[in-house]
Design a protein around this motif. Structure first.
Motif, short mmCIF file in Angstrom:
data_model
loop_
_atom_site.label_atom_id
_atom_site.label_comp_id
_atom_site.label_asym_id
_atom_site.label_seq_id
_atom_site.Cartn_x
_atom_site.Cartn_y
_atom_site.Cartn_z
N GLY A 222 42.09 44.64 39.32
CA GLY A 222 41.74 43.26 39.01
C GLY A 222 42.97 42.39 38.85
N THR B 81 34.83 37.49 49.52
CA THR B 81 34.40 38.75 48.91
C THR B 81 34.95 39.88 49.75
OG1 THR B 81 32.36 37.76 48.08
CG2 THR B 81 32.42 40.16 48.20
N GLU C 287 39.69 33.25 43.08
CA GLU C 287 39.54 34.68 42.82
C GLU C 287 38.42 35.26 43.68
OE1 GLU C 287 39.38 36.14 38.83
OE2 GLU C 287 40.86 34.68 38.17
N MET C 288 38.64 36.48 44.17
CA MET C 288 37.67 37.15 45.04
C MET C 288 36.92 38.22 44.27
SD MET C 288 39.70 37.78 48.56
CE MET C 288 40.17 36.42 49.58
N ASP C 289 35.73 38.50 44.76
CA ASP C 289 34.94 39.61 44.25
C ASP C 289 35.12 40.79 45.21
OD1 ASP C 289 33.76 38.23 42.06
OD2 ASP C 289 32.37 37.27 43.46
N ILE C 290 34.82 41.96 44.69
CA ILE C 290 34.81 43.17 45.52
C ILE C 290 33.40 43.73 45.45
CG2 ILE C 290 35.73 45.48 45.90
CD1 ILE C 290 38.24 44.65 44.41
N GLU C 291 32.73 43.82 46.59
CA GLU C 291 31.37 44.34 46.57
C GLU C 291 31.40 45.82 46.19
OE1 GLU C 291 29.28 44.07 50.28
OE2 GLU C 291 30.48 45.63 51.20
N ARG D 279 43.77 39.13 41.19
CA ARG D 279 43.98 37.78 40.65
C ARG D 279 45.37 37.24 41.03
NH1 ARG D 279 41.28 40.34 36.59
NH2 ARG D 279 43.19 40.88 35.49
#
Length: 108
Positions: free
Chosen positions: A8, A60, A22-26, A12
């Motif tokens: 994380g 993502t 900021e990106m998400d991770i599936e 960031r």
């Protein structure tokens, strides 16, 4: 594993450095990342996060981005560009040097 506590943070930091939100991770992508043995340890994880962020278009990180196992030809096909275009973009972004492969190993 303590290594994943840094994921994380790296995500960031890299997003901020390249001016992206900021990106998400599936979940399937996270499972793939966790399943990998990470022989290069924390520096390898950091480098992979940098590449995933810079090459990402969706915001993502998807499992499909891990399907290439960082093979340049497969990555280029998924991105819809030629392998040469991918390498040029990576060189321009400083992701690889003139004589390095995608994972940063010197070619002989």
């Amino acid at each position: 594993m303590a290594l994943f506590g840094h994921l994380g943070h790296f995500l960031r930091r890299v997003c901020a450095a390249v001016g992206r939100p900021e990106m998400d991770i599936e979940a399937p992508a996270l499972a793939t990342i966790r399943a990998y043995s990470w022989p290069g340890n924390i520096r390898q994880l950091e480098n992979i996060v940098e590449r995933l962020v810079v090459l990402n278009r969706s915001g993502t990180i998807l499992a499909t981005e891990n399907k290439t196992h960082f093979n340049q030809s497969q990555a280029a096909i998924l991105l819809g560009i030629s392998r040469k275009q991918l390498r040029t973009r990576m060189k321009n972004l400083g992701l690889i040097g003139e004589h390095e492969d995608l994972l940063g190993s010197e070619k002989k």
